[in-house]
Structures are given as C-alpha cells and as structure tokens.
Scaffold this motif. Sequence first.
Motif: not given
Length: 349
Positions: A31, A33, A95
């Motif tokens: 992911a 962020d 995210q």
Amino acid sequence: MVFKKMLSAFGVGGPSVDTVLANPNTRPGLALDGHVNLVGGDAPARIEQISVGLVTRVEIEGGDTEYAGVMEFHRMPVSGAFELAPKQQLAIPFQLPVPWETPVTDVYGQRLHGMTMGLRTEVAVARAVDKSDLDQVSVHPLPIHERILDAFQALGFRFKHADLERGHIYGVPQTLPFYQEIEFFAAPQYAQTVTEVELTFVTSQQGVEVILECDKRGGFFTGGQDVFGRYSVPHSDAARTDWTPVVDGWLRETTSRYGGLRAQGFGGPGHYGAPGQYGAPGHYGAPGHYGAPGHYGAPGHHGRRGPGMGGVVAGAALGVAGGLVAGEMMDDAFGGDDGGDDGGDFGEE
C-alpha cells in the motif's frame, strides 16, 4: 463580489492541494500511505470529493500507429463532500492498496528505462476548476520477480527497455487493462537462436504467470518468428529454487517451438504445472509481509509537482494528440526521461 466569484470559478484564489507520501517506494500487493494537505482559498468552497489514483504511461495501438497515452488504472476516494472555509488547513490521511498486477518500475535501486508511475490526487470543487497534484511512485519487484530477473542477468541477458502494452494476454487472468513487457537483448549462448526476449509478469496474491516472447531468428529457408512460453510459479518458490537453470530451461523449451502459439494460449502447461494452478498461497501472500514501505530508505517528500490530468485518458477515448499531451505532462511532472540507457543492466549506466 461577482468578480471574485468569477475568479474563483477559474481557480484563482481557490483551494490548493499538496499530497505527501510517507514513502513513495512500494511493491505489488502492499500500500501507499500518505496525507492530502488541503488549504482553503479566499472564499468558502464546497469540496465534492477527494480521490487518489495510480497513473502510468501505456503504449496504445490505433490502426497502423502506436502512441503513448496516460492511463489511471486504480482509484480510491479519500473524502466525501464537505465545506472548506477560507484559509482552513486540513491533512486527510489515506492508505491506497497497490494492485498485485501493478508493473515494476525500479530494479536494483534503478528506474527501468521506459517506465513511469505516479499518484494523482484530484479535488473536485463545486462550481470551480478541479485541483490536482501528481507525485512520483516507485514500484519495486516482489521476491519471485527479483529471483527471475537475477536469473536473466546471470545468463548474460542485457536489459533493453520496458513498457506497458494496452490489452490482455490470451488465456491469462488479468485485472488491469495492460501488461508489462521487459525487453532483453539475447545472451551470447542464445544469440544464434533469438535476437530479443520479452518477459511479462502477471501477478496475483497466490503467484505469478511468467510469459516469455522470444524473437526467433529465421533460417536459410524460413523467416523469423515470435514464439511464446507460459509458466506458473507460486510465491513460495522464490527462495527455495535455483532459478538460473529453471529460466534457462524455459528459454530452451520456448525457442524449440514454432510460431503461432499465441492463439493456443502459449502452448501446453509450463514447467510448474497447468497455468493458474498455484496450490496453497505462499508465505508472501498477505499484504504487508515485506515490511513497511520504509524498507528502501527514509521516508521523504514526494517528487516535483506537476499539472493535473483531467479524467481517465486511455483506450479508444484517447486520441493521438491527447496521448502526446498527457505524456508530456508526465514528463514535466517527473523531470523528463525515466533514466537508464539502452543496453546493459537494469538502468545502470
């Protein structure tokens, strides 16, 4: 007052947006962020939605021509509608999951020549020009990708170029509307058989489909032709396999075939069994297993900001002129070419 409203409609004195990523380095299945930092303008503004999405440059074939267009291939809303007061400052966290099929942009710490990837932030403002921000992203290979790329280098293949081709590979499950081709000049021991090899990874949570396209040299009575091989590999095999002889076997098996295999799904089952049959998910399956995205260095601010790109510009909706304009915007945002010379190792000079 009327003049101020008119200026606001054209984006003058309106809200501003700046997205900061905790770390622009990531891998497929992990992911990104970050925070969307929003500052109100001279007057109240109605924010209809804030979204972030991944964009990249894709080669698109149209008739007898081929051109580059910029495609947004993954999007997520960050915020719904709200009122932004004058000069109000907001930091909205997000995210964004990175799709498993996201193409690799960086290998051995170097940008692959031909690859561009960015995170685009769009702020939809009611009755005014939308605001946007563009930040460079680096997608690093998973362990299984690294081992196979290491094997190509160990066998003497020299990296040539990488790009994304719009479309789907016959018989291979894909979720994205394009696939990556990593091109190599043939290693000396294969030079009498092939001129170039193109490597494609189509990755899922369970493993990776490895597709080889070999540009086979013609013989005295025959012309050159492309031959294909397809092999299914679970993530769990990354660390427990000697990949150099495996890749060598793939190449020799593929180049021993004749052309015309594309319509047949690249021939029969590959070295690891029937395509798509990975067995139980490997230990790389769960997102986040590789550690936080700080693994590649200290978190830093995003790259140089560039102008926004309105909407999704891909496929039949994108003309040649639109593709060129979008490509120039990506170049401007990311500082021009992606680095690396033709020939040699991955991006090394």
